[in-house]
Design a protein around this motif. Sequence first.
Motif, short mmCIF file in Angstrom:
data_model
loop_
_atom_site.label_atom_id
_atom_site.label_comp_id
_atom_site.label_asym_id
_atom_site.label_seq_id
_atom_site.Cartn_x
_atom_site.Cartn_y
_atom_site.Cartn_z
N LEU A 326 -52.20 -4.00 -0.97
CA LEU A 326 -52.28 -4.35 0.44
C LEU A 326 -51.18 -3.62 1.22
O LEU A 326 -50.01 -3.71 0.85
N THR A 327 -51.59 -2.89 2.25
CA THR A 327 -50.60 -2.32 3.17
C THR A 327 -50.38 -3.37 4.25
O THR A 327 -51.31 -3.74 4.97
N ILE A 328 -49.13 -3.86 4.35
CA ILE A 328 -48.86 -4.96 5.26
C ILE A 328 -47.77 -4.60 6.27
O ILE A 328 -46.94 -3.72 6.04
N LYS A 329 -47.82 -5.31 7.39
CA LYS A 329 -46.78 -5.20 8.41
C LYS A 329 -46.07 -6.53 8.47
O LYS A 329 -46.67 -7.57 8.73
N LYS A 330 -44.75 -6.51 8.21
CA LYS A 330 -43.97 -7.73 8.20
C LYS A 330 -43.62 -8.15 9.63
O LYS A 330 -43.82 -7.41 10.59
N LEU A 331 -43.07 -9.35 9.75
CA LEU A 331 -42.67 -9.86 11.06
C LEU A 331 -41.64 -8.96 11.73
O LEU A 331 -41.58 -8.88 12.96
N ASP A 332 -40.80 -8.28 10.92
CA ASP A 332 -39.78 -7.42 11.51
C ASP A 332 -40.31 -6.03 11.86
O ASP A 332 -39.56 -5.15 12.29
N GLY A 333 -41.63 -5.83 11.68
CA GLY A 333 -42.25 -4.56 12.04
C GLY A 333 -42.30 -3.54 10.92
O GLY A 333 -42.92 -2.49 11.05
N SER A 334 -41.63 -3.82 9.80
CA SER A 334 -41.62 -2.87 8.69
C SER A 334 -42.96 -2.85 7.96
O SER A 334 -43.68 -3.85 7.92
N LEU A 335 -43.30 -1.68 7.40
CA LEU A 335 -44.55 -1.50 6.66
C LEU A 335 -44.25 -1.36 5.18
O LEU A 335 -43.24 -0.76 4.79
N SER A 336 -45.11 -1.90 4.34
CA SER A 336 -44.95 -1.74 2.90
C SER A 336 -46.29 -1.90 2.21
O SER A 336 -47.20 -2.54 2.73
N VAL A 337 -46.40 -1.27 1.03
CA VAL A 337 -47.59 -1.40 0.20
C VAL A 337 -47.28 -2.40 -0.91
O VAL A 337 -46.32 -2.22 -1.67
N VAL A 338 -48.06 -3.46 -0.99
CA VAL A 338 -47.81 -4.54 -1.93
C VAL A 338 -48.88 -4.54 -3.02
O VAL A 338 -50.03 -4.90 -2.75
N PRO A 339 -48.53 -4.11 -4.25
CA PRO A 339 -49.51 -4.17 -5.34
C PRO A 339 -49.54 -5.56 -5.96
O PRO A 339 -48.49 -6.14 -6.25
N ILE A 340 -50.72 -6.12 -6.15
CA ILE A 340 -50.86 -7.45 -6.73
C ILE A 340 -51.94 -7.42 -7.81
O ILE A 340 -53.03 -6.89 -7.58
N ILE A 341 -51.62 -7.96 -8.96
CA ILE A 341 -52.60 -8.08 -10.04
C ILE A 341 -53.35 -9.39 -9.87
O ILE A 341 -52.75 -10.47 -9.88
N ARG A 342 -54.65 -9.30 -9.69
CA ARG A 342 -55.46 -10.50 -9.52
C ARG A 342 -55.39 -11.37 -10.77
O ARG A 342 -55.29 -10.87 -11.89
N ASP A 343 -55.45 -12.67 -10.56
CA ASP A 343 -55.31 -13.60 -11.68
C ASP A 343 -55.98 -14.91 -11.32
O ASP A 343 -56.38 -15.13 -10.16
N VAL A 344 -56.06 -15.80 -12.28
CA VAL A 344 -56.51 -17.16 -12.02
C VAL A 344 -55.37 -17.88 -11.31
O VAL A 344 -54.22 -17.78 -11.72
N VAL A 345 -55.68 -18.55 -10.19
CA VAL A 345 -54.67 -19.30 -9.46
C VAL A 345 -54.47 -20.63 -10.18
O VAL A 345 -55.37 -21.45 -10.22
N LEU A 346 -53.29 -20.79 -10.76
CA LEU A 346 -53.03 -21.97 -11.56
C LEU A 346 -52.65 -23.16 -10.68
O LEU A 346 -51.66 -23.12 -9.96
N ILE A 347 -53.43 -24.21 -10.76
CA ILE A 347 -53.19 -25.39 -9.94
C ILE A 347 -51.84 -26.01 -10.26
O ILE A 347 -51.17 -26.54 -9.37
N GLU A 348 -51.39 -25.93 -11.48
CA GLU A 348 -50.11 -26.52 -11.87
C GLU A 348 -48.98 -26.04 -10.98
O GLU A 348 -48.06 -26.78 -10.66
N GLU A 349 -49.08 -24.79 -10.54
CA GLU A 349 -48.00 -24.21 -9.75
C GLU A 349 -47.99 -24.70 -8.31
O GLU A 349 -47.06 -24.42 -7.57
N THR A 350 -49.03 -25.40 -7.90
CA THR A 350 -49.04 -25.91 -6.52
C THR A 350 -48.37 -27.28 -6.43
O THR A 350 -48.25 -27.84 -5.34
N TYR A 351 -47.95 -27.82 -7.56
CA TYR A 351 -47.36 -29.15 -7.58
C TYR A 351 -45.85 -29.10 -7.36
O TYR A 351 -45.22 -28.05 -7.44
#
Length: 699
Positions: A326-351
């Motif tokens: 994802l090429t994103i623009k942060k709140l401070d106006g800076s641009l960056s490319v964010v690589p993310i490996i798709r995965d199963v979203v673990l419910i345990e981590e939302t607790y």
Amino acid sequence: MKIISVRYVFIFVGLLLLTSYSPTSTREISKEQLLMRLVRQNLESRHYLENNIDDAFSKKVFKEYLEGFDYRKQFLTAEDVAELSTFEIKIDDEIKAETFQLFDLSMQIRTKRWAEAKQYYQEILASPFDFSTDETYETDIKKIGFAKNEAELKERWRKYLKFEVLKRVYNTLEAEDKKDKKENAKTFAQIEEEARKAVLKIMNDWFLRMEKEDIAAKRATYINAITACYDPHTTYYAPRAKENFDMDFSGKYEGIGARLMTKEDGTVKISEVMPGGPAWRQGILKAEDVILKVAQGDGEPVEVTNMLLDEVVKLIKGKKGTEVRLTIKKLDGSLSVVPIIRDVVLIEETYAKSVILENGDKKKIGYINLPGFYADFSNSGGRNCGEDIKNEIAKLKKEKVDGIILDLRSNGGGSLTEVIQMTGLFIEKGPIVQVKGRRGKPNVGEDEDPQIHYDGPLAVMVNSMSASASEILAGAIQDYKRGIIIGSKSTYGKGTVQNMLDLDRYLPVSLDNIKPLGALALTVQKFYRINGTTNQLTGVIPDIILPDIYSAYEEEIGEKKEDFPLEADQIEPLKYNIWTKNENKIAKAKANSQKRVSKDNVFQLISENAQRIKQQNKTSQVSLNLDKFREMQKKYVEEAKKYKVINEYESGITITPLKADFERDNIDSTTKARIDNWYKSIKKDIHLNEAINVVKDLM
């Protein structure tokens, strides 16, 4: 823990009302007519606000629809607006007659202007731009009116397209300047041509997608101009749009674990990063970040500005183990490319989870992180955050902590029942929140259990994205003077309650052929603090305000930025007993924190940077002269260098895992890696470090 007098257990859109609908007439009725009837009847009979659907209301709807119909003012001329304005005070009549004449006329005009706009951009992008001329482009749409005629409209398209090409030319030139080898450098003519082709492709793709948009989605825009004039959270969702409501990138627990929304200007922003998901573990993607491009691994990035939301979702979703960038623009106006490996979203981590923190002495501070006010109502044995927080407190007390920090930053809310139970863990007994509908007396959510599960020093952390249930808890803790609230200038400021009405449930079996109709999120109540005030608009004002990036956007984030928010009012306060143990300690802690923050270089830089960004955002006119544009960008880059130390900050916090969590946290390498990433973020958290100091001042 006993909770009484609370009829509604959600403070977010999500409760389905199982009611039925019987047509008032046996005559033939179209799907569109029935939809309008159901929306109107629910607005008039069930919405918190008793709004008269009259000419004054019609004018509001017309303005709202016009702004949404052509937000960037790139399609309609003043003549078109004049033609549409014949309906400015007739929409109320249309609503009652269940007709759509304004909508139909707007679609006719749209078709004509759409075809002309396609000719404009194709013609303009066919020839090179001259970036040596001295002209500017206004990026703030609110500062311009509708074009007087077709010639002015075409000129507006020319400047817009030139600006889009200029940005790409600039980025390529900057990349070329950083290359070691210059022999294969591109000529300016090549760079400019490639930029034009890229913009042409974006425009072609966008127009094609918009042409494929079904009539139900377009009609939903019109209906939402009506609902928006009641309040910003009352919204109609067409059947397809309902699937995207609170859409998360992970699909059914597989993806990157975030939620997104389309902004008025066509950009796609992150509305929430789901705790425990791949994006959360990666640590860069944050709420309010804007997504500019999406790439599959090292493939060609696809620009997503002005793309339909579900199309963006399709690009981001994917199988576990695959990479999305994802090429994103942060709140401070800076641009960056964010690589993310798709995965199963673990419910345990939302607790909820907790650790022990120290920052220079042997005082042990229990730190509880709560991402959301969750509750499993479908499973009697399911987890709920009230019970989980009680367990975390018990574990921390067993480790003999000297104080506790409850972190509700970016916690968007959840179950009202859970927030009442949770607040009751810190007080003897008493009221927690008042909930009031359009008529009748307020209902009181009350803790009647005299047991106090934790009576030691307490701090609650919030920020500008802490909303609803988070604001109820923080407000109650503040009203009781049970603990100290630390955070942004204010919380989000949402003090309303919505119910989600599945419109299909209103229909008898005889009208099954009309389904699906979609859903209506309807604001039905407001909640109030026990002192009688509301969090609506103002939010909770922390006892200790720390500098953060959100202060740069204080006029753009929160309920107060919306067009038709419900007003902030007061009701009668309740009787409750103030926590006397903190009478003098809170004032002392505030004074000590102010001294520390005023002397801290990083906090000062955070404050300066926020003001820099705030001032920078006021400059809405951009030069279309390449040399001047590069000079301005160079100035911004140079200014930003001073603030790199903010991202490089290390607090020196010592983290000790709870003995009771050792087995869980080390069950496998993946879990251990997630915990390690969490620890890294804690050590870089200057606001948390100051919260530790504040809790020690309460001892």
